[in-house]
Design a protein around this motif. Structure first.
Motif, PDB file in Angstrom:
ATOM      1  N   HIS A 160      41.986  46.762  38.940  1.00  0.00           N
ATOM      2  CA  HIS A 160      41.961  46.358  40.347  1.00  0.00           C
ATOM      3  C   HIS A 160      40.559  46.506  40.934  1.00  0.00           C
ATOM      4  CE1 HIS A 160      46.532  47.408  40.605  1.00  0.00           C
ATOM      5  NE2 HIS A 160      46.261  46.451  39.726  1.00  0.00           N
ATOM      6  N   LEU A 161      39.924  47.633  40.661  1.00  0.00           N
ATOM      7  CA  LEU A 161      38.572  47.862  41.181  1.00  0.00           C
ATOM      8  C   LEU A 161      37.590  46.838  40.630  1.00  0.00           C
ATOM      9  CD1 LEU A 161      38.288  51.771  41.068  1.00  0.00           C
ATOM     10  CD2 LEU A 161      38.573  50.314  43.087  1.00  0.00           C
ATOM     11  N   LEU A 162      37.766  46.475  39.352  1.00  0.00           N
ATOM     12  CA  LEU A 162      36.880  45.475  38.748  1.00  0.00           C
ATOM     13  C   LEU A 162      37.044  44.126  39.448  1.00  0.00           C
ATOM     14  CD1 LEU A 162      34.870  44.707  36.541  1.00  0.00           C
ATOM     15  CD2 LEU A 162      36.824  44.211  35.034  1.00  0.00           C
ATOM     16  N   LYS A 163      38.272  43.740  39.749  1.00  0.00           N
ATOM     17  CA  LYS A 163      38.503  42.483  40.453  1.00  0.00           C
ATOM     18  C   LYS A 163      37.877  42.507  41.842  1.00  0.00           C
ATOM     19  CE  LYS A 163      40.935  40.027  37.538  1.00  0.00           C
ATOM     20  NZ  LYS A 163      40.501  38.680  37.094  1.00  0.00           N
ATOM     21  N   ILE A 164      38.001  43.630  42.528  1.00  0.00           N
ATOM     22  CA  ILE A 164      37.404  43.768  43.861  1.00  0.00           C
ATOM     23  C   ILE A 164      35.885  43.664  43.771  1.00  0.00           C
ATOM     24  CG2 ILE A 164      37.075  45.336  45.812  1.00  0.00           C
ATOM     25  CD1 ILE A 164      39.893  46.487  45.129  1.00  0.00           C
ATOM     26  N   ASP A 165      35.307  44.368  42.789  1.00  0.00           N
ATOM     27  CA  ASP A 165      33.845  44.320  42.605  1.00  0.00           C
ATOM     28  C   ASP A 165      33.372  42.906  42.275  1.00  0.00           C
ATOM     29  OD1 ASP A 165      33.732  47.026  43.075  1.00  0.00           O
ATOM     30  OD2 ASP A 165      33.610  47.590  40.954  1.00  0.00           O
ATOM     31  N   ASN A 166      34.106  42.229  41.410  1.00  0.00           N
ATOM     32  CA  ASN A 166      33.717  40.870  41.017  1.00  0.00           C
ATOM     33  C   ASN A 166      33.743  39.908  42.197  1.00  0.00           C
ATOM     34  OD1 ASN A 166      33.355  41.642  38.370  1.00  0.00           O
ATOM     35  ND2 ASN A 166      35.348  40.919  37.681  1.00  0.00           N
ATOM     36  N   PHE A 197      45.438  35.724  47.341  1.00  0.00           N
ATOM     37  CA  PHE A 197      44.740  35.377  46.094  1.00  0.00           C
ATOM     38  C   PHE A 197      44.156  36.610  45.403  1.00  0.00           C
ATOM     39  CE2 PHE A 197      40.583  34.465  44.139  1.00  0.00           C
ATOM     40  CZ  PHE A 197      40.991  33.673  43.088  1.00  0.00           C
ATOM     41  N   LEU A 198      43.430  37.452  46.145  1.00  0.00           N
ATOM     42  CA  LEU A 198      42.797  38.626  45.533  1.00  0.00           C
ATOM     43  C   LEU A 198      43.852  39.568  44.973  1.00  0.00           C
ATOM     44  CD1 LEU A 198      40.449  40.474  44.835  1.00  0.00           C
ATOM     45  CD2 LEU A 198      40.526  41.366  47.182  1.00  0.00           C
ATOM     46  N   PHE A 199      44.889  39.823  45.754  1.00  0.00           N
ATOM     47  CA  PHE A 199      45.947  40.731  45.299  1.00  0.00           C
ATOM     48  C   PHE A 199      46.609  40.193  44.026  1.00  0.00           C
ATOM     49  CE2 PHE A 199      50.312  42.245  45.157  1.00  0.00           C
ATOM     50  CZ  PHE A 199      50.161  43.600  45.356  1.00  0.00           C
ATOM     51  N   GLU A 200      46.932  38.913  44.024  1.00  0.00           N
ATOM     52  CA  GLU A 200      47.572  38.313  42.851  1.00  0.00           C
ATOM     53  C   GLU A 200      46.652  38.366  41.635  1.00  0.00           C
ATOM     54  OE1 GLU A 200      50.593  37.601  42.949  1.00  0.00           O
ATOM     55  OE2 GLU A 200      50.959  37.567  45.115  1.00  0.00           O
ATOM     56  N   SER A 201      45.360  38.138  41.841  1.00  0.00           N
ATOM     57  CA  SER A 201      44.418  38.165  40.716  1.00  0.00           C
ATOM     58  C   SER A 201      44.276  39.578  40.147  1.00  0.00           C
ATOM     59  CB  SER A 201      43.051  37.639  41.161  1.00  0.00           C
ATOM     60  OG  SER A 201      42.434  38.524  42.081  1.00  0.00           O
ATOM     61  N   MET A 202      44.394  40.583  40.996  1.00  0.00           N
ATOM     62  CA  MET A 202      44.305  41.970  40.515  1.00  0.00           C
ATOM     63  C   MET A 202      45.446  42.301  39.563  1.00  0.00           C
ATOM     64  SD  MET A 202      42.954  44.417  43.622  1.00  0.00           S
ATOM     65  CE  MET A 202      44.102  43.904  44.873  1.00  0.00           C
ATOM     66  N   TYR A 203      46.610  41.725  39.827  1.00  0.00           N
ATOM     67  CA  TYR A 203      47.786  42.058  39.037  1.00  0.00           C
ATOM     68  C   TYR A 203      48.071  41.044  37.924  1.00  0.00           C
ATOM     69  CZ  TYR A 203      48.922  45.889  42.133  1.00  0.00           C
ATOM     70  OH  TYR A 203      48.882  47.081  42.815  1.00  0.00           O
ATOM     71  N   ALA A 204      47.339  39.908  37.943  1.00  0.00           N
ATOM     72  CA  ALA A 204      47.592  38.870  36.945  1.00  0.00           C
ATOM     73  C   ALA A 204      47.283  39.345  35.533  1.00  0.00           C
ATOM     74  CB  ALA A 204      46.766  37.625  37.275  1.00  0.00           C
ATOM     75  N   GLU A 205      46.222  40.135  35.372  1.00  0.00           N
ATOM     76  CA  GLU A 205      45.813  40.613  34.046  1.00  0.00           C
ATOM     77  C   GLU A 205      46.152  42.092  33.826  1.00  0.00           C
ATOM     78  OE1 GLU A 205      41.682  39.759  33.688  1.00  0.00           O
ATOM     79  OE2 GLU A 205      41.899  37.651  34.268  1.00  0.00           O
ATOM     80  N   ASP A 206      46.926  42.648  34.727  1.00  0.00           N
ATOM     81  CA  ASP A 206      47.278  44.063  34.658  1.00  0.00           C
ATOM     82  C   ASP A 206      48.623  44.221  33.948  1.00  0.00           C
ATOM     83  OD1 ASP A 206      47.728  46.721  34.987  1.00  0.00           O
ATOM     84  OD2 ASP A 206      47.555  46.726  37.164  1.00  0.00           O
ATOM     85  N   VAL A 207      48.559  44.536  32.664  1.00  0.00           N
ATOM     86  CA  VAL A 207      49.777  44.657  31.856  1.00  0.00           C
ATOM     87  C   VAL A 207      50.631  45.828  32.329  1.00  0.00           C
ATOM     88  CG1 VAL A 207      50.672  45.016  29.537  1.00  0.00           C
ATOM     89  CG2 VAL A 207      48.601  43.652  29.872  1.00  0.00           C
ATOM     90  N   GLU A 208      49.984  46.913  32.673  1.00  0.00           N
ATOM     91  CA  GLU A 208      50.733  48.129  33.038  1.00  0.00           C
ATOM     92  C   GLU A 208      51.401  48.006  34.403  1.00  0.00           C
ATOM     93  OE1 GLU A 208      51.220  50.282  30.904  1.00  0.00           O
ATOM     94  OE2 GLU A 208      49.666  49.884  29.428  1.00  0.00           O
ATOM     95  N   SER A 209      50.807  47.196  35.301  1.00  0.00           N
ATOM     96  CA  SER A 209      51.323  47.139  36.673  1.00  0.00           C
ATOM     97  C   SER A 209      52.756  46.622  36.716  1.00  0.00           C
ATOM     98  CB  SER A 209      50.429  46.243  37.532  1.00  0.00           C
ATOM     99  OG  SER A 209      50.493  44.900  37.080  1.00  0.00           O
TER     100      SER A 209
END
Length: 431
Positions: free
Chosen positions: A412-418, A199-211
């Motif tokens: 990614h860091l923002l998702k981890i912090d959140n 879940f966390l990994f997918e959420s990090m990349y869900a809003e990451d246009v560049e990834s």
């Protein structure tokens, strides 16, 4: 089995009957008045009830072309007719009539439910056009031919079996969903919902246009899989620790509740015993007074009773104070234990989230290395890999590719912090 004409004159389905039925079954109050004033188009009617109207003949239904449900039960109908235009009919009830043959149904190709219960039908026939029929009720007719019954059983057994299978599948699915929801609620109570997955990994990349573009660079796909595996493993550790903490928390709450109740019960038992002892003494003193004629002695006995009552009040007040002190101590112990558990939980979460940040930083470094190396190969004209044009646009210059990698890293860091903040906030709410 059949219905008789009785004293009521047999009727035919005519315009007056249909208009009255539509108005009765249509919109009510203001909406009904408006509909009545403007007139209801029979083509707009989807359901129609014509039961218990002593109908002998079906007629004048040709305008109800969009009708899906028709109720004609409990009449004196002798023949199935006048239904040719009802091509959208799905449900038809002709039970409790005097029908003698199955006929006039060829145009009802969408029919799924047909009731001919309690009629005079001797055999099953003329139903080949009803390919979508799922439910057929033919009970209480005169199907005396065993052959007809067997034909019916064979003809519709597959449909019955399909319905049973569908029902079992639905029940199984509902049970599985119920169990999943119950499990999810338990995970939420432990603050670890969805952490037993990626879940966390997918959420990090869900809003990451560049990834999505960066992942198409040769060598990055394998890097991502490694990162995903490590990130998911750490989240699984948080998940398991959270469930374990929740179980300990529940056990602590159970002990707290039992201690509270035990203290209250003991205090109440002592209080009740003190009151009973006082009552017994009072009864003895009153009994003595009844046999004493000397007023001075009586006055002494009464004073003695008053003294005993005062002692009882003091005793009960002392017990109450002792109970309050005991409860305060139990509550303090519980709060101290739960606070220590919460602090340990928070420290554990922070440690695990630090690991994920380390993985993210390491992943970012490797990704940047691959990106810079790719940029250099493109600049030297030795990069012959086939990549999409929008990905190739990232390699216009070094700043562009570095900024793309940095933007991805920041998300990614923002998702981890959140996630960490959310977990800590929930854990602190226990204190």
């Amino acid at each position: 089995m059949s219905r008789l004409y009785g004293s009521i004159e047999p009727s035919v389905v005519d315009e007056d009957m249909l208009q009255k039925a539509v108005e009765e079954q249509g919109p009510k109050e203001e909406a009904g008045r408006i509909a009545k004033a403007e007139g209801i188009d029979f083509k707009d009617v989807l359901q129609l009830r014509l039961d218990f109207r002593n109908i002998l003949k079906i007629d004048n239904l040709w305008q109800f072309v969009n009708l899906t449900m028709l109720q004609l039960d409990n009449n004196i109908i002798e023949k199935i007719e006048g239904l040719e235009m009802l091509v959208n009919l799905v449900w038809l009830d002709l039970s409790f009539n005097n029908i003698e043959a199955i006929e006039g149904l060829d145009s009802l190709v969408k029919l799924e439910d047909l009731s001919l219960y309690n009629n005079r039908i001797p055999q099953i026939e003329n139903m080949d056009a009803l390919e979508k029929l799922q439910v057929l009720s033919l009970g209480n007719n005169i199907l005396t031919s065993l052959e007809n019954k067997e034909i019916a059983a064979v003809k519709y057994q597959d449909d019955i079996d399909d319905l049973k299978r569908s029902e079992n599948l639905i029940l199984t699915k509902l049970k599985e969903e119920s169990e999943k929801n119950k499990e999810l609620e338990y995970h939420k109570a432990a603050f670890v919902e969805y952490l037993n997955s990626s879940f966390l990994f997918e959420s990090m990349y869900a809003e990451d246009v560049e990834s999505e573009k960066l992942s198409l660079i040769p060598g990055v796909a394998g890097l991502l899989e490694t990162y995903k595996s490590k990130c998911t493993a750490v989240c699984q550790n948080i998940f398991e620790y959270g469930l374990n903490h929740h179980e300990k928390r529940e056990a602590e709450e159970q002990i707290f509740s039992e201690c509270l109740q035990e203290a209250i019960n003991e205090n109440q038992e002592l209080g009740v015993q003190k009151i009973k002892d006082n009552e017994n003494k009072a009864i003895e003193l009153y009994s003595e007074i009844q046999h004493i004629s000397d007023t001075e002695i009586i006055a002494v006995k009464i004073e003695q009773i008053g003294t005993e009552i005062s002692h009882l009040k003091e005793t009960l007040m002392t017990l109450e104070i002792q109970l309050v002190d005991q409860l305060e101590e139990i509550i303090k112990d519980f709060e101290r234990n739960t606070s220590d558990m919460a602090s340990t939980f928070i420290e554990t979460v922070q440690g695990y989230m630090a690991q994920i940040r380390d993985f993210e930083n390491h992943h970012n470094e490797k990704l940047l290395e691959i990106a810079i190396s790719t940029l250099e190969k493109i600049g030297k004209g030795i990069f012959d890999e086939d990549i999409p044009d929008d990905v190739r646009m990232l390699f216009i210059d070094k700043d562009t590719i570095v900024n793309a990698v940095a933007a991805s890293h920041d998300i990614h860091l923002l998702k981890i912090d959140n996630l960490e903040d959310d977990l800590i906030t929930k854990i602190n709410s226990l204190g």
